[in-house]
Write an enzyme that holds these catalytic residues in place. Structure first.
Site, short mmCIF file in Angstrom:
data_model
loop_
_atom_site.label_atom_id
_atom_site.label_comp_id
_atom_site.label_asym_id
_atom_site.label_seq_id
_atom_site.Cartn_x
_atom_site.Cartn_y
_atom_site.Cartn_z
N ARG A 224 0.83 -1.21 0.00
CA ARG A 224 0.00 0.00 0.00
C ARG A 224 0.86 1.26 0.00
NH1 ARG A 224 -5.09 0.40 4.00
NH2 ARG A 224 -5.65 -1.36 2.67
N HIS B 122 0.57 4.15 -2.86
CA HIS B 122 0.24 5.53 -2.50
C HIS B 122 1.39 6.47 -2.81
CE1 HIS B 122 -3.53 5.06 0.18
NE2 HIS B 122 -3.40 3.98 -0.59
N ASN C 108 -4.64 8.65 3.32
CA ASN C 108 -3.45 8.16 4.02
C ASN C 108 -3.60 8.14 5.53
OD1 ASN C 108 -2.16 7.90 1.54
ND2 ASN C 108 -1.20 9.92 1.66
N HIS D 58 -5.50 -6.13 -3.32
CA HIS D 58 -6.44 -6.23 -2.20
C HIS D 58 -6.72 -7.68 -1.80
CE1 HIS D 58 -8.24 -1.92 -2.86
NE2 HIS D 58 -7.00 -1.91 -2.41
#
Length: 345
Positions: A80, A84, A112, A211
């Site tokens: 992740r 990001h 975030n 995911h």
């Protein structure tokens, strides 16, 4: 490798890792083994550290092996962070910067804050790299390598990671708020955000497959389980039981920080079960379910069905898309940070 802080030495851990990988491979793909080669990046190379820090990838792998053994969620956390990071200014380590008197970081952005973990693990890996090769390996490259290892350690595919990224000396909270996809976003908005980064619809569907590991906060899926789940799911016995469990975890009010697995079947195994849940209409996040259930999702729905039935196809595309996303670089001049949380002084 002398000097590693990890409690298990690299060679010792290989026996444990081999057994784990054999078990996960048997569970997910039988005898399948995917080794996907890197694409042809324009600014990065596979041998960037071959002379300046030849053991860089081994250092990262050793720390990731120990971290995932301690807690499998560490793998999802690193994946992740890398995602990001790349969606704001390119893959430049800007997500890792702390707020200072002169710099406002990206950690408090809407997608975030309260969502990202793993910063201590990044610090640990960076400390080991600095002890081996001071001032050589960027934090952005650290994240890219660690994300690959995170995938592999949970049973996913291997790919070669092009390296040579520089770390940003600036951040953009505004871009972090605007560019990172949200858990309740419609399909058109998701495709637009990916296309703006040079990523295709195929990349979107494949990368969201990350995911298959990791957790989501109640605040991110409350709207889905109290107003959208029944619209997509056939609500057979298994789905009814899942919905009841999710509502126990995430009440209609309160409990925002409670978490649930985005892949409720094999939450700590990198496989294609996530797509199977989308086909069943049981995706946890509204944005994920949109890939299959959106009225405009003809192409994405076909891809979801393909990956649900063909794990090899998913693994191959995920590897290619991760390399493609990792090649999004920050055009501004950067540096190699000594500490990932702060720019060099």
């Amino acid at each position: 490798m002398a000097g590693f802080s990890c409690s298990l030495q690299y060679d010792q851990y290989q026996t444990i890792l081999l057994g784990l990988m054999m078990m996960m491979t048997a569970l997910s793909l039988g005898s399948f083994s995917c080794v996907c080669r890197a694409q042809d990046p324009s600014q990065l190379s596979l041998d960037y550290y071959s002379k300046t820090c030849p053991d860089a990838q081994k250092v990262v792998r050793t720390e990731m092996e120990c971290a995932v053994k301690e807690n499998p969620r560490n793998a999802a956390a690193i994946l992740r962070l890398h995602f990001h990071d790349c969606f704001v200014q390119g893959c430049d380590g800007s997500i890792l910067l702390d707020d200072t008197a002169t710099l406002k970081g990206e950690k408090t952005a809407s997608q975030n804050a309260n969502s990202l973990i793993g910063f201590d693990l990044v610090d640990r890996i960076k400390n080991q790299l600095e002890s081996q090769c001071p001032g050589t390996v960027s934090c952005a490259d650290l994240l890219a390598i660690a994300a690959r290892d995170a995938t592999l350690l949970l049973g996913g595919p291997y790919w070669d990671v092009p390296v040579g990224r520089k770390d940003a000396k600036s951040t953009s909270l505004e871009l972090a708020d605007a560019d990172i996809p949200t858990p309740d976003q419609g399909l058109i908005a998701q495709m637009t955000k990916f296309l703006e980064k040079g990523l295709s619809v195929t990349d979107l569907v494949a990368l969201v497959g990350a995911h298959t590991v990791g957790m989501a906060r109640c605040a991110s899926f409350r709207g889905r389980i109290y107003g959208g789940f029944e619209l997509t799911s056939g609500l057979g016995p298994a789905s009814e039981a899942l919905l009841g469990k999710l509502r126990e975890t995430c009440p209609a009010s309160g409990g925002d920080g409670n978490v649930a697995a985005m892949d409720y079947v094999t939450p700590y195994l990198f496989d294609n079960a996530f797509y199977e849940s989308l086909v069943a209409g049981d995706g946890l996040l509204g944005s994920d379910q949109e890939l299959y259930s959106s009225l405009v999702g003809f192409e994405t729905a076909d891809l979801v069905k393909t990956y649900a039935s063909d794990a090899i196809a998913f693994f191959e595309q995920f590897s290619e898309s991760m390399v493609k996303m990792g090649n999004i670089t920050n055009p501004e001049a950067g540096e190699v940070r000594k500490m990932c949380r702060f720019v060099n002084t």
